[in-house]
Scaffold this active site. Sequence first.
Site, short mmCIF file in Angstrom:
data_model
loop_
_atom_site.label_atom_id
_atom_site.label_comp_id
_atom_site.label_asym_id
_atom_site.label_seq_id
_atom_site.Cartn_x
_atom_site.Cartn_y
_atom_site.Cartn_z
N LYS A 25 30.83 19.47 -5.19
CA LYS A 25 30.15 20.76 -5.27
C LYS A 25 30.19 21.29 -6.71
O LYS A 25 31.19 21.12 -7.41
CB LYS A 25 30.88 21.72 -4.33
CG LYS A 25 30.20 23.04 -4.10
CD LYS A 25 31.05 23.91 -3.19
CE LYS A 25 30.84 25.37 -3.56
NZ LYS A 25 31.70 26.29 -2.82
N LYS A 79 32.63 26.46 -10.97
CA LYS A 79 32.92 27.06 -12.26
C LYS A 79 34.24 26.54 -12.83
O LYS A 79 34.45 26.51 -14.04
CB LYS A 79 33.02 28.58 -12.08
CG LYS A 79 32.88 29.36 -13.35
CD LYS A 79 33.12 30.84 -13.12
CE LYS A 79 33.34 31.53 -14.45
NZ LYS A 79 33.81 32.91 -14.28
N LYS A 86 43.68 25.18 -1.19
CA LYS A 86 44.20 26.09 -2.22
C LYS A 86 45.72 26.02 -2.31
O LYS A 86 46.28 26.17 -3.39
CB LYS A 86 43.75 27.53 -1.96
CG LYS A 86 42.29 27.77 -2.30
CD LYS A 86 41.97 29.25 -2.42
CE LYS A 86 40.50 29.47 -2.72
NZ LYS A 86 40.12 30.90 -2.67
#
Length: 332
Positions: free
Chosen positions: A196, A199, A114
């Site tokens: 993976k 969204k 992140k």
Amino acid sequence: MEDKKLIFSGIQPTGTFTLGNYIGAVRNWGPLQDQYNCIYCVVDMHAITVRQDPVKLRQNTMNSYALLMACGVDPEKSILFIQSHVKTHAELNWILCCNTQFGELSRMTQFKDKSQRHPDDVNAGLFTYPSLMAADILAYNADLVPVGIDQKQHLELARNIAQRFNQRYGDFFTLPEPYIQEIGAKVMSLQEPTKKMSKSDENPNACILILDDKDTIIRKFKRAVTDSDAEICYREGKDGINNLMTIYSTITGKDFAAIESEFAGKGYGDFKLAVGEAVADHLEPVRTEFARLSADKEYLKKCYTEGAEKALRYSQRIVSKVYRKVGFVDRT
Ligand code: TRP
């Protein structure tokens, strides 16, 4: 509460969950209620470790709450609440932060990912995220934590923090165990089946959202990337087909052998359509229930207010004892 093991889990308020969130986590939350005492929360405090639009965050938090109910979490059976409503999480987080090492947090792969993705906002909350997650779990002394594989490292850290606290202050916290299901733990992208399902994928066809309508779901499955041979079987290297088989298996309950014989001699087109229809039909009642709940704001509010009260009552007892253990003076 009855004398059963205690489950705790949380989910980020993304508003609508992906098929990956659903199969890997949320779908199991309902059935677990019959076997365990369950506490579930929507983690809006975790969400602000990356930039959020306040209006959208509020909306997404409410939608996530309603969606958990639509997916089978029953606020009469479980404690279902919104993280920021229960102050003990923030209180315990501080104490756990003081028992967490800089080096441990630096090794977290999610932090590394992140902070690379948001280099202009590597804030302290993003860094200490796992300590807040540990506080979520330890404020209830939960025994089991259902999480996706990507959260396993955070859970191990939570155990280490609990263990360190116990060594310093005397045995107190239960060491939480991960509860990770084998099949369907990781649903892959329909477009790049080695990644993976997410969204945030730029390609909207890569990801099924559980509130997608039937036509959208079928269209996305029809476009799913597969391979150039034509055999429907679970085999190494057939990532696209393996992913579709996993999805079909978790939704229908059929095992891989049964799926292989069901589609023996049939083409990928037939298979993709069957998966799309099975998923769309399975999610239909979730969509209907979500719409019904969303129209009843009063009821939702009653549920999350009561959920927060129960969660506070439960965690307050534990956090008060922690305050005493670390040497804070009793307030009363
Ligand atoms: N970090 C988890 C995720 O992103 C969400 C979460 C927050 C959680 N607190 C938790 C999960 C406590 C389990 C237990 O998926």
